[in-house]
Design a protein around this motif. Structure first.
Motif, PDB file in Angstrom:
ATOM      1  N   ARG A 401       0.826  -1.204   0.000  1.00  0.00           N
ATOM      2  CA  ARG A 401       0.000   0.000   0.000  1.00  0.00           C
ATOM      3  C   ARG A 401       0.862   1.257   0.000  1.00  0.00           C
ATOM      4  O   ARG A 401       0.571   2.221  -0.712  1.00  0.00           O
ATOM      5  CB  ARG A 401      -0.922   0.009   1.223  1.00  0.00           C
ATOM      6  CG  ARG A 401      -2.048  -0.995   1.135  1.00  0.00           C
ATOM      7  CD  ARG A 401      -3.050  -0.802   2.249  1.00  0.00           C
ATOM      8  NE  ARG A 401      -4.152  -1.734   2.116  1.00  0.00           N
ATOM      9  CZ  ARG A 401      -5.197  -1.539   1.332  1.00  0.00           C
ATOM     10  NH1 ARG A 401      -5.264  -0.431   0.610  1.00  0.00           N
ATOM     11  NH2 ARG A 401      -6.170  -2.424   1.251  1.00  0.00           N
ATOM     12  N   VAL A 402       1.925   1.250   0.786  1.00  0.00           N
ATOM     13  CA  VAL A 402       2.807   2.415   0.838  1.00  0.00           C
ATOM     14  C   VAL A 402       3.489   2.619  -0.512  1.00  0.00           C
ATOM     15  O   VAL A 402       3.615   3.746  -1.003  1.00  0.00           O
ATOM     16  CB  VAL A 402       3.841   2.235   1.967  1.00  0.00           C
ATOM     17  CG1 VAL A 402       4.911   3.313   1.889  1.00  0.00           C
ATOM     18  CG2 VAL A 402       3.150   2.295   3.315  1.00  0.00           C
ATOM     19  N   ARG A 403       3.918   1.530  -1.132  1.00  0.00           N
ATOM     20  CA  ARG A 403       4.596   1.658  -2.422  1.00  0.00           C
ATOM     21  C   ARG A 403       3.651   2.173  -3.512  1.00  0.00           C
ATOM     22  O   ARG A 403       4.057   2.929  -4.393  1.00  0.00           O
ATOM     23  CB  ARG A 403       5.171   0.307  -2.828  1.00  0.00           C
ATOM     24  CG  ARG A 403       6.012   0.372  -4.102  1.00  0.00           C
ATOM     25  CD  ARG A 403       6.732  -0.928  -4.375  1.00  0.00           C
ATOM     26  NE  ARG A 403       5.813  -2.028  -4.588  1.00  0.00           N
ATOM     27  CZ  ARG A 403       5.640  -3.044  -3.760  1.00  0.00           C
ATOM     28  NH1 ARG A 403       6.317  -3.074  -2.626  1.00  0.00           N
ATOM     29  NH2 ARG A 403       4.781  -3.999  -4.028  1.00  0.00           N
ATOM     30  N   LEU A 404       2.397   1.793  -3.463  1.00  0.00           N
ATOM     31  CA  LEU A 404       1.437   2.230  -4.478  1.00  0.00           C
ATOM     32  C   LEU A 404       1.243   3.740  -4.472  1.00  0.00           C
ATOM     33  O   LEU A 404       0.956   4.334  -5.510  1.00  0.00           O
ATOM     34  CB  LEU A 404       0.093   1.519  -4.269  1.00  0.00           C
ATOM     35  CG  LEU A 404       0.042   0.056  -4.692  1.00  0.00           C
ATOM     36  CD1 LEU A 404      -1.297  -0.550  -4.321  1.00  0.00           C
ATOM     37  CD2 LEU A 404       0.296  -0.087  -6.179  1.00  0.00           C
ATOM     38  N   VAL A 405       1.371   4.368  -3.313  1.00  0.00           N
ATOM     39  CA  VAL A 405       1.199   5.825  -3.251  1.00  0.00           C
ATOM     40  C   VAL A 405       2.538   6.547  -3.245  1.00  0.00           C
ATOM     41  O   VAL A 405       2.583   7.767  -3.085  1.00  0.00           O
ATOM     42  CB  VAL A 405       0.376   6.228  -2.012  1.00  0.00           C
ATOM     43  CG1 VAL A 405      -1.029   5.670  -2.096  1.00  0.00           C
ATOM     44  CG2 VAL A 405       1.065   5.782  -0.727  1.00  0.00           C
ATOM     45  N   GLY A 406       3.653   5.804  -3.383  1.00  0.00           N
ATOM     46  CA  GLY A 406       4.965   6.434  -3.461  1.00  0.00           C
ATOM     47  C   GLY A 406       5.561   6.832  -2.130  1.00  0.00           C
ATOM     48  O   GLY A 406       6.382   7.752  -2.072  1.00  0.00           O
ATOM     49  N   GLY A 407       5.167   6.165  -1.038  1.00  0.00           N
ATOM     50  CA  GLY A 407       5.685   6.503   0.285  1.00  0.00           C
ATOM     51  C   GLY A 407       6.746   5.535   0.766  1.00  0.00           C
ATOM     52  O   GLY A 407       7.269   4.721  -0.001  1.00  0.00           O
ATOM     53  N   THR A 408       7.054   5.625   2.051  1.00  0.00           N
ATOM     54  CA  THR A 408       8.042   4.746   2.673  1.00  0.00           C
ATOM     55  C   THR A 408       7.471   4.166   3.953  1.00  0.00           C
ATOM     56  O   THR A 408       6.596   4.770   4.591  1.00  0.00           O
ATOM     57  CB  THR A 408       9.347   5.508   2.994  1.00  0.00           C
ATOM     58  OG1 THR A 408       9.051   6.620   3.860  1.00  0.00           O
ATOM     59  CG2 THR A 408       9.998   6.028   1.725  1.00  0.00           C
TER      60      THR A 408
END
Length: 436
Positions: A401-408
């Motif tokens: 989920r974090v990767r899908l929105v470009g987070g860490t």
């Protein structure tokens, strides 16, 4: 150079020319970017074959032409060498730019014919000397292999008209040799066009096979999703329905229950109904081909308080810090909620009774949403954990989920407990990920 070519994909169609000059210019415009004939082959020998063939023709025709023009036609030696270079060196250019090579060589051929006006000494071939005819035929084959059919027709027509004009100016000195590039060149243009069309057909077939393979993969994916949906419905949804019915009917089936127990059963029923609602929505997504077609509102940070209260009822104290936040992108809002939800569920399963601190805030620049879930070490009294080992799927889901929105995402043990820290950008990626 007679092997099947591997030209680049055809360029998109150009707008129709508005003037006769623009139409003629379009006829003699290359069909695509320069790329060597057979340059897409995986074998180095095949890629270098056109260069080898062109080099052989160049090595033979250049000295023959430079010697023939002064000896048989009485041309100046320096001029003959210059024209020979202009007529034969384009054979190397023809490997990647056949139309440009033909333009250069044909211009040199016409200039050579103009500099050999009749009467000519001895029996000679005019207007095209024999080496010139050979080079012209090779270039016409290269043009047919690479260029469009109308360009090939224009090349053939220009060679025919030019040869006929030279022949008509001095019919007594012509011997009909001008028909050789007309007849043989036309045949070579047709052969090259046929090979080019065969290559185009093979590429179109390969593209269609690729599309068919993608459709088969998509169909397999849909079938797998439908199977998962059936399993979820048959197993999870059925048992959750049973839990809901039993929790709702417990106060009636078991008279004399204290008020706290009735309240606990009501909380269990409400949580089960909420889980059933999300399960039905997930089943709808799995059974639908459109992964973006969800119309039901998704949970967000506005439901964190309700989530924290449900966790407290499960025996896990929760300290929630949730300040006023601006309107968040739907994908970020949902991802933050799911991360907190999974983190609290992990505490309930692996560290029952441990105090949990949940904090959601913006960073200093107000460009990222910071989500922090930290639990202390579980007390010794409340008994063993519900699960002593985990599959790790929850953490994997958080990272996805974090990767899908470009987070860490940062997770790991902390002073006997566990820490989950996510940093989500408030400007999500261009393509919103499917929510679930």
């Amino acid at each position: 150079m007679s092997q099947s070519p591997s030209p680049p994909p055809p360029a998109p169609p150009a707008p129709a020319p508005s003037t006769p000059f623009a139409y003629v210019r379009d006829l003699f415009t290359p069909a695509g970017p320069p790329e060597p004939l057979l340059g897409q082959s995986s074998r180095p020998f095949v890629r270098w074959l056109p260069y080898g063939v062109a080099s052989v023709f160049l090595a033979v025709l250049l000295p023959v032409t430079a010697t023939l023009l002064p000896r048989s036609y009485g041309m100046n030696g320096g001029l003959a060498m210059l024209l020979s270079v202009a007529q034969t060196v384009p054979l190397l250019i023809a490997v990647s730019r056949p139309l440009l090579a033909w333009k250069i060589a044909f211009t040199a051929d016409v200039a050579c014919a103009l500099m050999l006006p009749p009467p000519l000494p001895g029996p000679t071939v005019w207007p095209w000397p024999a080496p010139v005819i050979i080079g012209m035929l090779v270039l016409m084959l290269a043009v047919g292999l690479r260029e469009r059919f109308r360009t090939s027709v224009a090349v053939w027509g220009l060679v025919t008209v030019t040869g006929y004009l030279f022949e008509s100016t001095s019919p007594r000195h012509g011997n009909g040799s001008w028909l050789v590039p007309v007849i043989l060149g036309g045949m070579l243009l047709l052969v090259g066009g046929a090979l080019r069309g065969r290559g185009d057909a093979r590429r179109a077939l390969a593209e269609q096979e690729t599309i068919s393979e993608a459709e088969r993969a998509r169909r397999t994916l849909l079938e797998e999703r439908a199977r998962i949906a059936r399993e979820l419905h048959d197993v999870v949804a059925h048992h959750m329905s049973v839990i809901t019915v039993q929790a709702d009917s417990a106060p009636y089936r078991l008279p004399g229950l204290p008020a706290e127990a009735c309240e606990e059963f009501g909380s269990i029923a409400a949580t089960a109904r909420e889980s059933l609602t999300e399960m039905r929505r997930l089943l709808g997504v799995l059974r639908s081909e459109d992964t973006h077609g969800e119309r039901a509102p998704q949970p967000g940070l506005d439901r964190l308080q309700q989530l924290a209260e449900a966790t407290v009822r499960a025996g896990v104290p929760v300290e929630l810090t949730l300040p006023e936040l601006p309107e968040l992108p739907p994908s970020v809002d949902l991802s933050a909620y799911r991360i907190v939800q999974e983190a609290l569920a992990n505490v309930v399963r692996h560290a029952p009774g441990a105090t949990v601190r949940v904090s959601v805030s913006l960073d200093e620049d107000a460009t990222h949403l910071m989500v922090l879930v930290v639990n202390a070490a579980p007390p010794a009294a409340p008994g063993p954990p519900l699960e002593t080992t985990g599959t790790g799927h929850g953490l994997v889901g958080m990272r996805e989920r974090v990767r899908l929105v470009g987070g860490t995402l940062d997770t790991g043990p902390l002073l006997g407990g566990f820490r989950v820290a996510a940093r989500l950008p408030l400007t999500p990626l261009e393509k919103e990920p499917p929510t679930a």
